[in-house]
Design a protein around this motif. Structure first.
Motif, PDB file in Angstrom:
ATOM      1  N   GLY A  84      46.384  27.859  44.090  1.00 25.04           N
ATOM      2  CA  GLY A  84      45.959  27.961  42.695  1.00 25.04           C
ATOM      3  C   GLY A  84      44.636  28.669  42.490  1.00 25.04           C
ATOM      4  N   ALA A  85      44.113  29.335  43.526  1.00 27.18           N
ATOM      5  CA  ALA A  85      42.817  29.998  43.377  1.00 27.18           C
ATOM      6  C   ALA A  85      42.869  31.129  42.360  1.00 27.18           C
ATOM      7  N   HIS A  86      44.039  31.772  42.216  1.00 29.38           N
ATOM      8  CA  HIS A  86      44.152  32.890  41.277  1.00 29.38           C
ATOM      9  C   HIS A  86      44.181  32.432  39.821  1.00 29.38           C
ATOM     10  N   LEU A  87      44.237  31.122  39.594  1.00 30.89           N
ATOM     11  CA  LEU A  87      44.311  30.601  38.234  1.00 30.89           C
ATOM     12  C   LEU A  87      42.947  30.218  37.667  1.00 30.89           C
ATOM     13  N   VAL A  88      41.896  30.309  38.471  1.00 31.78           N
ATOM     14  CA  VAL A  88      40.562  29.931  37.990  1.00 31.78           C
ATOM     15  C   VAL A  88      40.079  30.965  36.981  1.00 31.78           C
ATOM     16  N   PRO A  89      39.097  30.633  36.144  1.00 33.26           N
ATOM     17  CA  PRO A  89      38.588  31.593  35.155  1.00 33.26           C
ATOM     18  C   PRO A  89      38.100  32.885  35.797  1.00 33.26           C
ATOM     19  N   ALA A  90      38.217  33.969  35.052  1.00 30.78           N
ATOM     20  CA  ALA A  90      37.853  35.294  35.581  1.00 30.78           C
ATOM     21  C   ALA A  90      36.381  35.351  35.965  1.00 30.78           C
ATOM     22  N   ARG A  91      35.533  34.689  35.184  1.00 32.99           N
ATOM     23  CA  ARG A  91      34.099  34.718  35.492  1.00 32.99           C
ATOM     24  C   ARG A  91      33.817  34.072  36.845  1.00 32.99           C
ATOM     25  N   LEU A 129      43.098  37.366  44.374  1.00 31.88           N
ATOM     26  CA  LEU A 129      42.517  36.919  43.110  1.00 31.88           C
ATOM     27  C   LEU A 129      42.702  37.877  41.951  1.00 31.88           C
ATOM     28  N   LEU A 130      42.828  39.175  42.193  1.00 34.83           N
ATOM     29  CA  LEU A 130      42.868  40.150  41.109  1.00 34.83           C
ATOM     30  C   LEU A 130      44.305  40.507  40.737  1.00 34.83           C
ATOM     31  N   PRO A 131      44.523  41.002  39.517  1.00 38.17           N
ATOM     32  CA  PRO A 131      45.858  41.485  39.124  1.00 38.17           C
ATOM     33  C   PRO A 131      46.304  42.630  40.025  1.00 38.17           C
ATOM     34  N   ALA A 132      47.614  42.800  40.145  1.00 37.68           N
ATOM     35  CA  ALA A 132      48.197  43.695  41.148  1.00 37.68           C
ATOM     36  C   ALA A 132      47.622  45.116  41.150  1.00 37.68           C
ATOM     37  N   PRO A 133      47.625  45.875  40.042  1.00 40.91           N
ATOM     38  CA  PRO A 133      47.138  47.261  40.138  1.00 40.91           C
ATOM     39  C   PRO A 133      45.671  47.338  40.551  1.00 40.91           C
ATOM     40  N   GLN A 134      44.849  46.522  39.910  1.00 47.97           N
ATOM     41  CA  GLN A 134      43.424  46.520  40.233  1.00 47.97           C
ATOM     42  C   GLN A 134      43.179  46.026  41.650  1.00 47.97           C
ATOM     43  N   ALA A 135      43.934  45.019  42.086  1.00 48.24           N
ATOM     44  CA  ALA A 135      43.746  44.450  43.418  1.00 48.24           C
ATOM     45  C   ALA A 135      44.003  45.484  44.504  1.00 48.24           C
TER      46      ALA A 135
END
Length: 403
Positions: A84-91, A129-135
């Motif tokens: 669930g680490a990818h679900l934490v707030p973006a900040r 942690l980042l969305p697919a294209p950016q990651a």
């Protein structure tokens, strides 16, 4: 007559699919083992880097600082690899990734290629942690950044390519092992859900089959009992014959209960039409039956027999019918069963507190053979029920084609 055919084909198929998936997942490693494999891989990578630092000729202060950075990166990587680490707030993700980037690149100024594998963990964290294209873009940037240390130390091109490839590979290993551990956990949770769903579906099957099978029998026994009560004073011989019918019905009801409990029963539309004529006649309902049927596929025969049984139950319990028409015919690859009766006034309803959900059950059963149910109540008190289904369902045709 009992046979080895499921009462509820659609439920049986769902349970079979669930059982098959449960069987396939039986060889899965436990979720804890998946996490242990991930932790072992991270520990091995960190151990290699620690040995490289300790074997360097740097002074004590840089080595101590590098070791502290190493443990900081390890703590951040464990944070990024948790479920669930990818679900934490973006900040929060931005802060932890920035901290890991600082701990990754600052020691490069001192240890250069000996510190290079740590960039792979940063690349893996970006993928996690980042969305697919950016990651994937940032993953490539981190890999390309590892061209600098070998070039600064004057290493050959082959070794420079090795450090870039090692960074990218480490990132993929971290990302893959973390996602694999998550997948194992989700599969085990899904297996538990499938088990609970299978139990719930079996309970619904049992309740539906009890309603469809016993509702008719008990209504018929009640009707026969009332008829016997009226016949006893003046027609004891006929009453005795009706008692024999009641005994036969009660024995069949017992067999039905046993068949529901075991989950298997075969029914015949022709037999149900004959039974319906007897029961409705005993209720002083004039019956007109028209049957133009050939040999039906067994599953369809059972479903249509169930439809007729429920329809007759409704005539007995929910109307003051004086006549009932039953028509069963085949044409243009379709089988149609139509039941029409009068006396279905809106003000009349069976007084029992549990009126059942038979029509909903019939919709479910007909759907299993690609059929449909149509119900119509007219203003003159006529009630019309029609069930139609193809002579051979798509599922049966597909199984024959596969064979």
């Amino acid at each position: 007559m009992l046979s080895r055919q499921k009462l509820s084909p659609e439920t049986a198929e769902d349970d079979a699919n669930a059982g098959e998936l449960l069987g396939r997942s039986g060889n899965l490693p436990a979720p804890r083992l998946g996490r242990l494999v991930l932790l072992a891989a991270l520990f091995c990578y960190f151990s290699i880097t620690l040995l490289n630092i300790l074997s360097s000729h740097a002074s004590a202060a840089p080595v101590t600082a590098a070791v502290l950075c190493l443990f900081g990166i390890m703590a951040l990587q464990l944070l990024h690899s948790r479920p669930g680490a990818h679900l934490v707030p973006a900040r929060q993700k931005a802060l932890t990734l920035f901290a890991q980037a600082l701990l990754t690149y600052v020691p490069l100024l001192v240890f250069k290629t000996q510190w290079g594998s740590m960039a792979g963990f940063l690349a893996g964290s970006l993928l996690l942690l980042l969305p697919a294209p950016q990651a994937w873009l940032m993953y490539g940037v981190v890999g390309a950044s590892m061209l600098a240390p070998p070039l600064l130390t004057g290493l050959p091109v082959v070794e420079t390519f090795y450090y870039v490839q090692s960074t990218l590979l480490t990132g993929l290993v971290v990302y893959g092992l973390t996602r694999l551990a998550d997948l194992i956990r989700v599969l085990h949770e899904t297996r538990g859900e499938l088990t609970r769903v299978a139990v719930t579906q079996e309970r619904l099957r049992f309740a539906r089959d009890l309603h469809d099978l016993l509702g008719y029998s008990l209504s018929a026994i009640t009707l026969k009992g009332e008829l016997i009560h009226r016949l006893l004073p003046a027609h004891p011989a006929r009453a005795r014959a009706e008692v024999e019918d009641v005994l036969t019905m009660s024995r069949q009801s017992l067999a039905d209960v046993r068949s529901v409990a075991s989950g298997y029963r075969d029914m015949s539309l022709q037999d149900e039409i004959t039974s319906a004529q007897s029961v409705l006649s005993a209720a002083d309902v004039r019956i007109d039956a028209r049957v133009r049927l050939g040999e039906l596929e067994r599953e369809l025969d059972t479903v249509l027999a169930t439809v007729l049984r429920e329809a007759v139950t409704n005539v007995l319990r929910h109307s003051r019918a004086t006549y009932c028409e039953i028509a069963a015919e085949q044409s243009a690859g379709q089988v149609r069963l139509t039941i029409v009766n009068d006396g279905a006034t809106s003000g009349y309803r069976d007084a029992s507190p549990h009126s059942g959900s038979g029509l909903g059950n019939l919709q479910t059963r007909l759907g299993a053979v690609d059929g449909a149910l149509t119900v119509e109540q007219r203003v003159d008190g006529t009630f019309r029920l029609m069930a139609r289904a193809p002579e051979q369902s798509d599922r049966e045709e597909a199984s024959q084609s596969a064979a």
